[in-house]
Write an enzyme that holds these catalytic residues in place. Structure first.
Site, PDB file in Angstrom:
ATOM      1  N   MET A 210       0.708   7.682   3.260  1.00  0.00           N
ATOM      2  CA  MET A 210       1.252   7.169   4.517  1.00  0.00           C
ATOM      3  C   MET A 210       2.161   5.972   4.291  1.00  0.00           C
ATOM      4  O   MET A 210       3.242   5.865   4.889  1.00  0.00           O
ATOM      5  CB  MET A 210       0.107   6.804   5.468  1.00  0.00           C
ATOM      6  CG  MET A 210      -0.637   7.994   6.027  1.00  0.00           C
ATOM      7  SD  MET A 210       0.361   8.955   7.192  1.00  0.00           S
ATOM      8  CE  MET A 210       0.389   7.847   8.606  1.00  0.00           C
TER       9      MET A 210
ATOM     10  N   ARG B  85      -1.093  -2.290  -5.460  1.00  0.00           N
ATOM     11  CA  ARG B  85      -2.004  -2.909  -6.428  1.00  0.00           C
ATOM     12  C   ARG B  85      -1.743  -2.389  -7.832  1.00  0.00           C
ATOM     13  O   ARG B  85      -1.825  -3.127  -8.811  1.00  0.00           O
ATOM     14  CB  ARG B  85      -3.447  -2.635  -6.006  1.00  0.00           C
ATOM     15  CG  ARG B  85      -4.480  -3.304  -6.886  1.00  0.00           C
ATOM     16  CD  ARG B  85      -5.874  -3.038  -6.340  1.00  0.00           C
ATOM     17  NE  ARG B  85      -6.143  -1.611  -6.229  1.00  0.00           N
ATOM     18  CZ  ARG B  85      -7.276  -1.111  -5.760  1.00  0.00           C
ATOM     19  NH1 ARG B  85      -8.231  -1.931  -5.325  1.00  0.00           N
ATOM     20  NH2 ARG B  85      -7.464   0.191  -5.703  1.00  0.00           N
TER      21      ARG B  85
ATOM     22  N   HIS C 241      -6.818   8.480  20.958  1.00  0.00           N
ATOM     23  CA  HIS C 241      -5.934   9.578  20.531  1.00  0.00           C
ATOM     24  C   HIS C 241      -6.666  10.476  19.541  1.00  0.00           C
ATOM     25  O   HIS C 241      -6.653  11.707  19.665  1.00  0.00           O
ATOM     26  CB  HIS C 241      -4.672   8.988  19.896  1.00  0.00           C
ATOM     27  CG  HIS C 241      -3.869   9.957  19.072  1.00  0.00           C
ATOM     28  ND1 HIS C 241      -4.280  10.403  17.825  1.00  0.00           N
ATOM     29  CD2 HIS C 241      -2.680  10.573  19.314  1.00  0.00           C
ATOM     30  CE1 HIS C 241      -3.382  11.249  17.339  1.00  0.00           C
ATOM     31  NE2 HIS C 241      -2.414  11.367  18.230  1.00  0.00           N
ATOM     32  N   ASN C 242      -7.328   9.868  18.559  1.00  0.00           N
ATOM     33  CA  ASN C 242      -8.007  10.661  17.539  1.00  0.00           C
ATOM     34  C   ASN C 242      -9.207  11.401  18.105  1.00  0.00           C
ATOM     35  O   ASN C 242      -9.527  12.513  17.674  1.00  0.00           O
ATOM     36  CB  ASN C 242      -8.436   9.759  16.378  1.00  0.00           C
ATOM     37  CG  ASN C 242      -7.270   9.375  15.486  1.00  0.00           C
ATOM     38  OD1 ASN C 242      -6.115   9.464  15.890  1.00  0.00           O
ATOM     39  ND2 ASN C 242      -7.561   8.939  14.292  1.00  0.00           N
TER      40      ASN C 242
ATOM     41  N   SER D 206       0.374   7.377  14.417  1.00  0.00           N
ATOM     42  CA  SER D 206      -0.093   8.761  14.393  1.00  0.00           C
ATOM     43  C   SER D 206       1.039   9.706  14.037  1.00  0.00           C
ATOM     44  O   SER D 206       2.192   9.495  14.398  1.00  0.00           O
ATOM     45  CB  SER D 206      -0.654   9.162  15.760  1.00  0.00           C
ATOM     46  OG  SER D 206      -1.027  10.528  15.756  1.00  0.00           O
ATOM     47  N   GLY D 207       0.680  10.769  13.338  1.00  0.00           N
ATOM     48  CA  GLY D 207       1.655  11.789  13.000  1.00  0.00           C
ATOM     49  C   GLY D 207       1.480  12.347  11.608  1.00  0.00           C
ATOM     50  O   GLY D 207       2.198  13.251  11.194  1.00  0.00           O
TER      51      GLY D 207
ATOM     52  N   TYR E  32      -9.788  15.374  17.908  1.00  0.00           N
ATOM     53  CA  TYR E  32     -11.008  16.074  17.488  1.00  0.00           C
ATOM     54  C   TYR E  32     -11.351  17.177  18.494  1.00  0.00           C
ATOM     55  O   TYR E  32     -11.672  18.319  18.115  1.00  0.00           O
ATOM     56  CB  TYR E  32     -12.185  15.101  17.423  1.00  0.00           C
ATOM     57  CG  TYR E  32     -12.375  14.340  16.144  1.00  0.00           C
ATOM     58  CD1 TYR E  32     -11.329  13.652  15.539  1.00  0.00           C
ATOM     59  CD2 TYR E  32     -13.630  14.269  15.542  1.00  0.00           C
ATOM     60  CE1 TYR E  32     -11.523  12.919  14.380  1.00  0.00           C
ATOM     61  CE2 TYR E  32     -13.830  13.546  14.381  1.00  0.00           C
ATOM     62  CZ  TYR E  32     -12.775  12.867  13.806  1.00  0.00           C
ATOM     63  OH  TYR E  32     -12.982  12.155  12.651  1.00  0.00           O
TER      64      TYR E  32
ATOM     65  N   LYS F 161      -5.223   4.236  19.648  1.00  0.00           N
ATOM     66  CA  LYS F 161      -5.144   5.197  18.539  1.00  0.00           C
ATOM     67  C   LYS F 161      -6.486   5.897  18.332  1.00  0.00           C
ATOM     68  O   LYS F 161      -6.536   7.104  18.053  1.00  0.00           O
ATOM     69  CB  LYS F 161      -4.727   4.476  17.255  1.00  0.00           C
ATOM     70  CG  LYS F 161      -4.725   5.353  15.984  1.00  0.00           C
ATOM     71  CD  LYS F 161      -3.839   6.579  16.132  1.00  0.00           C
ATOM     72  CE  LYS F 161      -3.500   7.217  14.793  1.00  0.00           C
ATOM     73  NZ  LYS F 161      -4.648   7.583  13.961  1.00  0.00           N
TER      74      LYS F 161
ATOM     75  N   GLY G 109       0.823  -1.215   0.000  1.00  0.00           N
ATOM     76  CA  GLY G 109       0.000   0.000   0.000  1.00  0.00           C
ATOM     77  C   GLY G 109       0.849   1.253   0.000  1.00  0.00           C
ATOM     78  O   GLY G 109       1.266   1.717   1.059  1.00  0.00           O
TER      79      GLY G 109
ATOM     80  N   ARG H 260     -37.982   6.744  36.862  1.00  0.00           N
ATOM     81  CA  ARG H 260     -37.857   5.390  36.322  1.00  0.00           C
ATOM     82  C   ARG H 260     -38.651   4.389  37.160  1.00  0.00           C
ATOM     83  O   ARG H 260     -39.267   3.461  36.629  1.00  0.00           O
ATOM     84  CB  ARG H 260     -36.378   4.981  36.254  1.00  0.00           C
ATOM     85  CG  ARG H 260     -35.555   5.795  35.261  1.00  0.00           C
ATOM     86  CD  ARG H 260     -34.077   5.367  35.266  1.00  0.00           C
ATOM     87  NE  ARG H 260     -33.917   4.045  34.673  1.00  0.00           N
ATOM     88  CZ  ARG H 260     -33.448   2.989  35.318  1.00  0.00           C
ATOM     89  NH1 ARG H 260     -33.112   3.089  36.619  1.00  0.00           N
ATOM     90  NH2 ARG H 260     -33.316   1.828  34.714  1.00  0.00           N
TER      91      ARG H 260
END
Length: 470
Positions: free
Chosen positions: A14, A34, A187-188, A130-131, A192, A184, A10, A444
């Site tokens: 990245m 590919r 982390h994201n 990450s980075g 955000y 991860k 790939g 309730r």
């Protein structure tokens, strides 16, 4: 003859950058894409590193070119493409050959793939990286998940290519299965929230105080010299100062519709599953979703008029915004680490909380000067909420009035500050010994006989005297 230490499939942005990073650190690498032309182009453009790159036209060639036992990194889009690539590659490998998914996978997919690999008796790792493009090329933060012995097999490569903080590699093993990809994702989620809160302070400066983009940039630059020193504050200063070719501020020509790849949404979904509140992250994800509704927002402005956003002279000063952001940032990280603790207990990972903070100190998007103090606090109390650590408690006490002033001023003048407001609400909830949930429990029990606990008796399943009052 096999000559490469590792393989990679790939060659998107990245994958290409990570491959060059591996080669530059002295590890011969075989690559496959590919599209064969992309593989050839990558090697042709590798310059001085070309002799450490073996370009392969087929998966068979890739496998044959790697020293046994093999390790092959997948840098393909998350979801079905990963499963399809594993299905194509696995039959060509020996039982001790390892596949490493280094994409932005949903941790539940990684858990499934790890379980399948274990059943087959083959090694598999899922690692969070990450980075961004720069990190992949010159040193990312790496969060490993899978069998510890599998991590140890490739740790010398992954630590070598990772970012370094004062000589310490920002790469470590987090736990079994999908642990690395879960860390991860959190982390994201923090990413955000941090970005949203910075955007909210920018909006208050731009719309409430009439500041130009360049003036906002100067404020961010000043903040980056203090407690808020971080990658995101640093680049906020840079993007605010940038100009378009026509010399207009770059920010002024960028459409106000924020994109997302879903990792923040995954964080919020998993937090709900685990019963771990992350309201600042939730507010940030919601804000991105609202930003996409550009046409509806324009309709709303016509229908109701633009909010009267101009603040009275001196209503807020730069220090107020800086101090508000300090508290908001602490709330955001506190929620993220609390979520990690909840996941660690639920999935039996025993996540290394101080090491997570240390891994994030360099190479990743949320790197921040606060992370050193967070690592220290988590060493002292790995299961405690960060907001109660002495260093952060002191910061909160000193700066919370500014957060309250900022949020109430913004709300009073129609300025958006959903993430900062969520941070304030979380703070107020976490310092309220007796909440209003007793009313909810009474409701309730009234309509569903769910029962409740009492403050004056032990046990559960008490009911109120509602029966005769229906």
């Amino acid at each position: 003859m096999a000559q490469s230490d590792i393989g990679l499939i790939g060659l998107g942005t990245m994958g290409a950058m990570l491959s060059l990073n591996i080669a530059e650190n002295g590890f011969p690498i075989s690559v496959f894409n590919r599209t064969t032309a992309r593989t050839t182009e990558f090697k042709d453009n590798a310059g001085a590193l070309s002799d450490k790159v073996t370009a392969c036209d087929t998966l068979e060639d890739l496998v044959a070119s790697i020293k046994s036992p093999r390790a092959i990194i997948l840098m393909v889009p998350a979801g079905d493409p990963v499963d399809e690539q594993i299905a194509a590659l696995r039959p060509l490998l020996d039982d001790d050959d390892m596949i490493i998914d280094a994409g932005n996978a949903n941790f539940r997919d990684t858990e499934r793939r790890a379980a399948e690999a274990k059943e087959q008796g083959v090694p598999f790792l899922g690692i969070g990286v990450s980075g961004g493009e720069e990190g992949a090329r010159f040193g990312p933060s790496i969060m490993g998940g899978g069998p510890k012995d599998a991590w140890d097999r490739v740790a010398h490569i992954l630590t070598a290519i990772s970012a370094k903080y004062e000589g310490v590699a920002c790469a470590t093993w987090m736990g079994e299965g999908g642990a690395g990809h879960f860390v991860k994702a959190v982390h994201n989620g923090i990413e955000y929230a941090d970005m949203q809160m910075i955007a909210e302070t920018y909006g208050i400066m731009r719309d409430g105080q009439g500041m130009s983009a360049a003036e906002c940039g100067a404020v961010f630059d000043a903040w980056n010299d203090g407690v808020l020193a971080s990658y995101l504050v640093e680049i906020s200063g840079k993007v605010s100062a940038a100009t378009d070719e026509g010399q207009a501020p770059m920010l002024d020509v960028i459409m106000d519709k924020a994109g997302q790849k879903g990792t923040g949404r995954w964080t919020v979904i998993e937090a709900q599953h685990l019963g771990a509140p992350v309201p600042v992250i939730e507010a940030a994800v919601a804000a991105r979703n609202l930003s996409a509704l550009k046409d509806e927002r324009l309709t709303g402005e016509v229908a109701f008029g633009a909010a009267p956003v101009t603040l009275p002279e001196g209503a807020l000063v730069d220090d107020d915004l800086e101090h508000a952001l300090i508290v908001g940032k602490i709330m955001c990280y506190a929620q993220g680490f609390a979520l990690l603790n909840a996941a660690s207990a639920e999935f039996g990972w025993d996540l290394p909380m101080p090491e997570i903070a240390r891994v994030w100190r360099e190479g990743c998007i949320i790197r921040s000067s606060m992370l050193n103090d967070m690592a220290d606090a988590l060493t002292e109390g790995p299961n405690a909420n960060l907001m109660f650590a002495p260093y952060f408690s002191d910061l909160i006490r000193d700066n919370e009035p500014a957060l309250r002033k900022t949020v109430t001023t913004a709300i009073g003048h129609g300025l958006q500050a959903p993430a900062l407001a969520a941070g304030l609400a979380y703070f107020d909830a976490m310092r309220t010994g007796r909440s209003t949930a007793n009313m909810i429990q009474a409701q309730r029990d009234f309509f569903g006989a769910h029962g409740f606990e009492r403050v004056d008796k032990d046990g559960k399943g008490f009911h109120g005297p509602w029966g005769g009052q229906l």
